[in-house]
Motif scaffolding. Structure first.
Motif, mmCIF file in Angstrom:
data_model
loop_
_atom_site.group_PDB
_atom_site.id
_atom_site.type_symbol
_atom_site.label_atom_id
_atom_site.label_comp_id
_atom_site.label_asym_id
_atom_site.label_seq_id
_atom_site.Cartn_x
_atom_site.Cartn_y
_atom_site.Cartn_z
ATOM 1 N N TYR A 352 21.266 -26.939 -9.415
ATOM 2 C CA TYR A 352 20.306 -27.844 -8.997
ATOM 3 C C TYR A 352 19.349 -27.618 -10.435
ATOM 4 N N LEU A 353 19.521 -27.011 -11.196
ATOM 5 C CA LEU A 353 18.861 -27.011 -12.500
ATOM 6 C C LEU A 353 19.237 -28.158 -13.262
ATOM 7 N N CYS A 354 20.456 -28.730 -13.036
ATOM 8 C CA CYS A 354 21.073 -29.861 -13.835
ATOM 9 C C CYS A 354 20.781 -31.070 -13.168
ATOM 10 N N LEU A 355 20.608 -30.991 -11.916
ATOM 11 C CA LEU A 355 20.096 -32.097 -11.171
ATOM 12 C C LEU A 355 18.553 -32.386 -11.266
ATOM 13 N N LEU A 356 17.682 -31.475 -11.409
ATOM 14 C CA LEU A 356 16.295 -31.494 -11.889
ATOM 15 C C LEU A 356 16.155 -32.126 -13.283
ATOM 16 N N GLU A 373 13.222 -28.571 -3.131
ATOM 17 C CA GLU A 373 13.210 -28.069 -1.700
ATOM 18 C C GLU A 373 14.478 -27.478 -1.205
ATOM 19 N N SER A 374 15.613 -28.304 -1.608
ATOM 20 C CA SER A 374 16.971 -27.953 -1.039
ATOM 21 C C SER A 374 17.184 -26.443 -1.516
ATOM 22 N N LEU A 375 16.719 -25.910 -2.487
ATOM 23 C CA LEU A 375 17.029 -24.420 -3.171
ATOM 24 C C LEU A 375 16.650 -23.487 -1.964
ATOM 25 N N ASN A 376 15.591 -23.687 -1.284
ATOM 26 C CA ASN A 376 14.989 -22.941 -0.232
ATOM 27 C C ASN A 376 15.879 -23.050 0.956
ATOM 28 N N LYS A 377 16.357 -24.316 1.172
ATOM 29 C CA LYS A 377 16.863 -24.646 2.426
ATOM 30 C C LYS A 377 18.392 -23.956 2.236
ATOM 31 N N GLU A 378 18.925 -23.938 1.049
ATOM 32 C CA GLU A 378 20.189 -23.307 0.985
ATOM 33 C C GLU A 378 20.080 -21.932 0.734
ATOM 34 N N ARG A 379 18.849 -21.325 0.811
ATOM 35 C CA ARG A 379 18.622 -19.522 0.677
ATOM 36 C C ARG A 379 19.034 -19.163 -0.615
ATOM 37 N N MET A 380 18.476 -20.069 -1.593
ATOM 38 C CA MET A 380 18.277 -19.676 -3.047
ATOM 39 C C MET A 380 16.887 -19.531 -3.381
ATOM 40 N N THR A 381 16.494 -18.777 -4.314
ATOM 41 C CA THR A 381 15.308 -18.474 -4.668
ATOM 42 C C THR A 381 14.980 -19.205 -5.789
ATOM 43 N N PRO A 382 14.094 -20.267 -6.074
ATOM 44 C CA PRO A 382 13.837 -20.915 -7.286
ATOM 45 C C PRO A 382 13.459 -19.921 -8.449
ATOM 46 N N LYS A 383 13.989 -20.147 -9.517
ATOM 47 C CA LYS A 383 13.744 -19.136 -10.785
ATOM 48 C C LYS A 383 12.764 -19.956 -11.747
ATOM 49 N N ASN A 384 12.356 -19.167 -12.574
ATOM 50 C CA ASN A 384 11.426 -19.918 -13.704
ATOM 51 C C ASN A 384 11.872 -21.113 -14.067
ATOM 52 N N HIS A 386 13.689 -23.501 -12.671
ATOM 53 C CA HIS A 386 13.509 -24.377 -11.715
ATOM 54 C C HIS A 386 12.135 -25.025 -11.679
ATOM 55 N N TYR A 387 11.067 -24.021 -11.749
ATOM 56 C CA TYR A 387 9.721 -24.581 -11.961
ATOM 57 C C TYR A 387 9.395 -25.024 -13.052
ATOM 58 N N ALA A 388 9.817 -24.648 -14.135
ATOM 59 C CA ALA A 388 9.776 -25.630 -15.402
ATOM 60 C C ALA A 388 10.204 -26.876 -15.502
ATOM 61 N N CYS A 389 11.459 -26.957 -14.899
ATOM 62 C CA CYS A 389 12.027 -28.412 -14.738
ATOM 63 C C CYS A 389 11.008 -29.215 -13.866
ATOM 64 N N MET A 390 10.602 -28.655 -12.697
ATOM 65 C CA MET A 390 9.910 -29.509 -11.918
ATOM 66 C C MET A 390 8.548 -29.960 -12.385
ATOM 67 N N VAL A 391 7.979 -29.028 -13.141
ATOM 68 C CA VAL A 391 6.976 -29.312 -14.108
ATOM 69 C C VAL A 391 7.114 -30.604 -15.030
ATOM 70 N N ASP A 392 8.347 -30.406 -15.626
ATOM 71 C CA ASP A 392 8.586 -31.480 -16.592
ATOM 72 C C ASP A 392 8.897 -32.740 -15.954
ATOM 73 N N ALA A 416 5.217 -19.699 -20.405
ATOM 74 C CA ALA A 416 4.993 -20.570 -21.622
ATOM 75 C C ALA A 416 5.803 -21.845 -21.636
ATOM 76 N N SER A 417 7.218 -21.837 -21.011
ATOM 77 C CA SER A 417 7.732 -22.954 -21.095
ATOM 78 C C SER A 417 7.391 -23.899 -19.958
ATOM 79 N N MET A 418 6.782 -23.401 -18.895
ATOM 80 C CA MET A 418 6.225 -24.249 -18.078
ATOM 81 C C MET A 418 4.888 -25.125 -18.687
ATOM 82 N N PHE A 419 4.025 -24.286 -19.220
ATOM 83 C CA PHE A 419 3.000 -24.738 -19.605
ATOM 84 C C PHE A 419 3.172 -25.804 -20.670
ATOM 85 N N GLY A 420 4.458 -25.372 -21.595
ATOM 86 C CA GLY A 420 4.986 -26.262 -22.849
ATOM 87 C C GLY A 420 5.377 -27.706 -22.360
#
Length: 587
Positions: A352-356, A373-384, A386-392, A416-420
């Motif tokens: 999912y990180l590659c797809l994002l 949103e598929s991460l939660n549906k597949e019972r995976m917890t988004p990590k830092n 994933h959030y940084a990639c979504m911000v990007d 910092a990577s997210m804010f970056g």
């Protein structure tokens, strides 16, 4: 008479079942034979339970919990049974159970032997708990096994894995007799702790170096980010060392991938073929990753397609999907993901990180939300990440307000990577008011990062607030921070050359700058007069043609996450023969 006949019949049946056990190739076969023994009422007859327990705990694909269930049915477990279970759990996903089994063993009065402690030390090493490591060492001393070389080597490995190089070296120095395992374990301990100078010192002092010694040092340099040194050791190994193995090659390909050393990677691949080395799935995954990160997408696809579909795993799919995404092949990356689902491969967090990442490169905001949103549906917890990639994704698409709101609505603390990622989006879309807010937060989060001050200073310069721009630069200087210059690598005939802006350190820099001047004038001439044919001196003509070919290549290749600069590519010309003559025209 009847009892004797029955006992003889049972003994024959037990022997037959044990013979079948010895031929088992999978844990499922072991379980089937165990079921037969239970059905015949022979499951408790010696040595059947111990053999089942040991096979279930220590086979190639073990089921340690199954082994534990067999263990609990034993009325009087032996030391062999305890050791098998401790060994099995030491390699499992839950090594802490090895400790629990050992404590239970000591409580019932079964004394450990020289085989118990290496398994216990391995479990402690995998847990990485220095306090637990000290406790294990204390028990070894108390029971008098510290002089056993097998146990001592295990303790060295345990301390090294826990990051305690002082105890590691103390144990090593106190060993009266060291074997190759002792030296390799000491070297590996230093390498794991990132102390590469001492790892190299141990390596050079070794009386004998085997493939483990060379591989440990190469892997240490790779994990320490010294990829060039790793490749240099590999070249030396091929000349004076033993034959390489899979572990060595995986590390070497990883170094090539980080450096973008495509030619060295190709030669390494050719080395495998010429030496008829078995291309395991891990090696094929490393090859895909190396080719993809070096920009050779077609070659990566050739290796990827060469893996039989029924032998693939999620790692090799991730390497190929991520490689396509990184180089802007967005739709191809998403199409490969669809193919992966059809093949029955279950996606993981990296997928999912590659797809994002693909969505970020392609500006596919809607698709990115779907994958996130598929991460939660597949019972995976988004990590830092994933959030940084979504911000990007949002920032690149110009949805800066949404990205800022997303940052503050996350269930985790923004990094910092997210804010970056948001800051870069603000700068690209000239949203300088928000860039100032985000830039200040970055300075607060990473006060020792020179780039954060420079970025905020650039924001102030962009809105003509010169005093504040100067204050940022001064704040950076007061902290003793200096701007780290960006650099690029270019590979010429298998040799990596490192370049920074206005670099004069290269031994042929005079020729490089001369050629750079020629091509700049050539480009200006073309801009003013179109594309006339004209004659350059032989030297300039041949280099000019080669350089133009290099410039075309530069548009397709990346090094260190950025396109190679013209300056670096001029270096290619320095090893080219100047025998071409005739007319040349720019296009």
């Amino acid at each position: 008479m009847l009892n004797a006949s029955l006992l003889s019949s049972n003994a024959n049946l037990i022997q037959t079942l044990i013979s079948l056990l010895d031929k088992c190739k999978s844990i499922s076969e072991v379980k089937r034979i165990h079921s037969l023994a239970i059905a015949f009422g022979l499951a408790q007859y010696h040595p059947f339970p111990s053999r089942i327990l040991s096979l279930a705990a220590t086979s190639v694909s073990p089921d340690v919990d199954y082994s534990h269930r067999v263990f609990r049915q034993l009325q009087h477990p032996t030391l062999f049974n305890y050791n098998a279970l401790i060994r099995g759990y030491s390699k499992s996903k839950n090594p802490s159970k090895s400790i629990a089994i050992f404590v239970d063993m000591m409580r019932v009065g079964v004394s450990p032997d020289h085989l118990t402690y290496p398994f216990l030390a391995k479990a402690s090493a995998r847990m990485g708990d220095p306090q637990l490591a000290g406790s294990v060492h204390g028990i070894v001393l108390k029971t008098g096994f510290q002089s056993d070389r097998f146990v001592a080597n295990s303790l060295i490995h345990m301390y090294g894995s826990c990051g305690n190089v002082v105890c590691t070296r103390k144990l090593f120095d106190e060993m009266p007799e060291k074997n190759s395992v002792s030296w390799n374990t000491m070297l590996d301990g230093y390498a794991k702790c990132g102390n590469l100078d001492l790892a190299r010192e141990v390596f050079e002092l070794m009386p004998e170096r085997d493939v483990v010694s060379w591989s440990s040092l190469i892997d240490g340099y790779v994990k320490g980010g010294q990829y060039g040194e790793a490749l240099a050791i590999f070249q030396r190994m091929k000349v004076v060392g033993p034959e390489v193995n899979e572990v060595t090659l995986v590390s070497v390909l990883c170094a090539c991938a980080h450096l973008g050393a495509l030619e060295i990677g190709r030669k390494t691949h050719q080395y495998m073929i010429e030496n008829a080395l078995l291309l395991t799935l891990e090696l094929q995954t490393s090859l895909v990753d190396m080719y993809a990160k070096s920009g050779a997408i077609e070659e990566a696809l050739v290796v990827f397609r060469g893996v039989p579909l029924n032998q693939t795993d999620v790692l090799v799919w991730n390497a190929m999907i991520g490689g396509l995404a990184t180089h802007g092949f967005v739709m191809e990356s998403l199409a490969l993901y669809s193919e992966m689902k059809i093949a029955g491969i279950i996606a993981d967090e990296i997928t999912y990180l590659c797809l994002l990442s693909a969505c970020a490169h392609g500006g596919l905001v809607k698709e990115a939300w779907f994958f996130f949103e598929s991460l939660n549906k597949e019972r995976m917890t988004p990590k830092n990440e994933h959030y940084a990639c979504m911000v990007d994704v949002l920032a690149r698409a110009g949805q800066l307000t949404e990205a800022y709101q997303f940052l503050h609505q996350m269930p985790i603390k923004p990094t910092a990577s997210m804010f970056g990622a948001l800051f870069n989006g603000c700068m690209n879309h000239r949203k300088l008011d928000l860039a100032e807010i985000v830039g200040r937060k970055l300075v607060e989060l990473e006060p020792e990062h020179d780039g954060r001050y420079i970025g905020l200073s650039n924001v102030y310069s962009g809105i003509k607030r010169w005093d504040e721009a100067r204050i940022m630069r001064e704040a950076m200087e007061r902290r003793g921070l200096k701007k780290s210059p960006g650099f690029s690598f270019v590979e010429v005939c298998g040799i990596l050359h490192r370049f920074i802006a206005h670099d004069r350190t290269h031994p042929k820099s005079e020729h490089i700058y001369m050629m750079l001047s020629i091509i700049v004038n050539d480009m200006k001439f073309d801009a003013e007069f179109g594309s006339p044919e004209y004659v350059l001196p032989d030297f300039c003509s041949s280099l000019g043609l080669a350089l133009r070919a290099s410039l075309m290549l530069a548009r397709k290749v990346r090094r260190h996450g950025r396109n190679p600069d013209l300056f670096g590519f001029v270096a290619i010309l320095l090893n080219m023969p100047c025998s071409m003559k005739g007319k040349s025209s720019s296009k």
